[in-house]
Structure formats: C-alpha cells, structure tokens
Write a protein that holds these residues in place. Structure first.
Motif, PDB file in Angstrom:
ATOM      1  N   UNK A  60      31.483  39.216  50.618  1.00 51.11           N
ATOM      2  CA  UNK A  60      32.177  38.397  49.615  1.00 51.11           C
ATOM      3  C   UNK A  60      31.421  38.390  48.286  1.00 51.11           C
ATOM      4  N   UNK A  61      32.154  38.579  47.191  1.00 52.06           N
ATOM      5  CA  UNK A  61      31.544  38.483  45.857  1.00 52.06           C
ATOM      6  C   UNK A  61      31.354  37.007  45.506  1.00 52.06           C
TER       7      UNK A  61
ATOM      8  N   UNK B 179      33.068  35.352  43.559  1.00 53.42           N
ATOM      9  CA  UNK B 179      34.389  34.725  43.480  1.00 53.42           C
ATOM     10  C   UNK B 179      35.113  34.789  44.821  1.00 53.42           C
ATOM     11  N   UNK B 180      34.384  35.192  45.868  1.00 59.04           N
ATOM     12  CA  UNK B 180      34.880  35.284  47.245  1.00 59.04           C
ATOM     13  C   UNK B 180      35.886  36.420  47.427  1.00 59.04           C
ATOM     14  N   UNK B 181      35.902  37.372  46.489  1.00 62.85           N
ATOM     15  CA  UNK B 181      36.734  38.564  46.647  1.00 62.85           C
ATOM     16  C   UNK B 181      35.949  39.596  47.454  1.00 62.85           C
ATOM     17  N   UNK B 182      36.643  40.482  48.154  1.00 66.09           N
ATOM     18  CA  UNK B 182      35.920  41.482  48.936  1.00 66.09           C
ATOM     19  C   UNK B 182      35.269  42.539  48.047  1.00 66.09           C
ATOM     20  N   UNK B 183      34.052  42.887  48.368  1.00 67.95           N
ATOM     21  CA  UNK B 183      33.319  43.956  47.707  1.00 67.95           C
ATOM     22  C   UNK B 183      32.767  44.852  48.801  1.00 67.95           C
ATOM     23  N   UNK B 184      32.366  46.049  48.402  1.00 69.37           N
ATOM     24  CA  UNK B 184      31.862  46.997  49.383  1.00 69.37           C
ATOM     25  C   UNK B 184      30.460  47.463  48.979  1.00 69.37           C
TER      26      UNK B 184
ATOM     27  N   UNK C  16      24.770  41.151  43.825  1.00 68.94           N
ATOM     28  CA  UNK C  16      25.191  40.624  45.118  1.00 68.94           C
ATOM     29  C   UNK C  16      24.616  39.217  45.215  1.00 68.94           C
ATOM     30  N   UNK C  17      25.449  38.204  45.427  1.00 66.07           N
ATOM     31  CA  UNK C  17      24.930  36.835  45.526  1.00 66.07           C
ATOM     32  C   UNK C  17      23.941  36.706  46.684  1.00 66.07           C
TER      33      UNK C  17
ATOM     34  N   UNK D   3      22.397  37.648  52.560  1.00 66.78           N
ATOM     35  CA  UNK D   3      22.109  37.080  53.874  1.00 66.78           C
ATOM     36  C   UNK D   3      23.200  37.448  54.879  1.00 66.78           C
ATOM     37  N   UNK D   4      24.454  37.368  54.443  1.00 63.13           N
ATOM     38  CA  UNK D   4      25.582  37.718  55.310  1.00 63.13           C
ATOM     39  C   UNK D   4      25.488  39.197  55.701  1.00 63.13           C
TER      40      UNK D   4
END
Length: 151
Positions: free
Chosen positions: A13-14, A16-21, A53-54, A59-60
């Motif tokens: 999750x970015x 903004x909680x959008x998916x990133x790769x 990356x936040x 951690x995730x």
C-alpha cells in the motif's frame, strides 16, 4: 557460495493506500558464522514518481516476504537491503520483545513484569511481527553491494 533467487513482484500500500509494486529477491550467502538470507528489495529511480515507500509499508513487505519464504529462519540470519538506483541501504530488523515474552497461565497473581532474556537466535520468521528501523539504515557493506549488483 552465493544463491540468487529470481526477482518477484510484491504489492504494497502507498501512503494513499493505493496499490504499488516493488520487486524483490532472496539471496543466500555464506558468512564466517553460517549462511545469511538477504531480502533484496529493488526500487528503480523512476518508480512511482520518486515516492518513498512508507515506513509501515516496508514493515508489511518485510513481514510478507518472511512469512512466504523465510518462515522458521532465525532473525540473526536475515538481512534487509533496499536498492534505489546504485544505492544499497541495509536496515536493521527489529521486533517487540513483548510479543514473545512468555505469558503466565495464571494471571490472578498480579501484574508484576518479569525480566526475560531474548537472543536474536531465539527469534525466527513467523514467530513475531518484524519492523525495520529506518533511522538506523546505513549503506550496505561494499561486499554485499557488489554481490547484489552482479546478476
């Protein structure tokens, strides 16, 4: 001996909680005290418009990779290295000791805390959640950076 696994994609999750790769691979290398597993996270310099990356996403990512491929491996045998361009940053992996402290079956005797000695060889993938210490991230050793650069 050096084993370099193939790169794989992982979604996170970015901010903004959008998916990133991101791409990662596992590298196993011999060390004077045994074999080390290096989680090599690759970030291209142009990836997602330079977005960092936040901390929570790192951690995730780390926990998902360990949970999928390094479960049961001792913490002292795992390294986490993030590559962005030509820079390799090694981050220490931490855990909360309270997550693994032995719990008394009889809680009725009070709430007194008892000291517990925990060695990193006693902590392994899948036993507790891990997090990286961004503040303690340092450039990876030249030997590790050279090994990770080679395809």
């Amino acid at each position: 001996m050096v084993y370099k696994g193939p790169y794989a994609d992982i979604i996170y999750p970015s901010s903004t909680r959008e998916p990133r790769v991101a791409r990662y691979r596992l590298v196993l290398s011999t060390h004077t005290t045994g074999v080390r597993a290096i989680v090599h996270l690759l970030r291209s310099a142009t990836d997602q418009s330079q977005e960092q990356i936040p901390d929570t996403a790192l951690d995730v990512l780390l926990n998902r990779i360990i949970g999928m491929q390094l479960i049961g491996i001792r913490l002292d045998c795992i390294r986490f290295v993030v590559q962005k361009g030509n820079d390799f940053i090694a981050y220490p992996i931490r855990f909360n000791a309270l997550d693994i402290a032995p719990r008394s079956a009889d809680r009725s005797r009070g709430t007194k805390d008892h000291p517990v000695h925990i060695r990193s060889q006693d902590v392994f993938g899948g036993s507790v959640p891990f997090y990286i210490d961004r503040d303690e991230g340092k450039p990876a050793a030249a030997k590790i950076a050279k090994m990770l650069r080679q395809e």
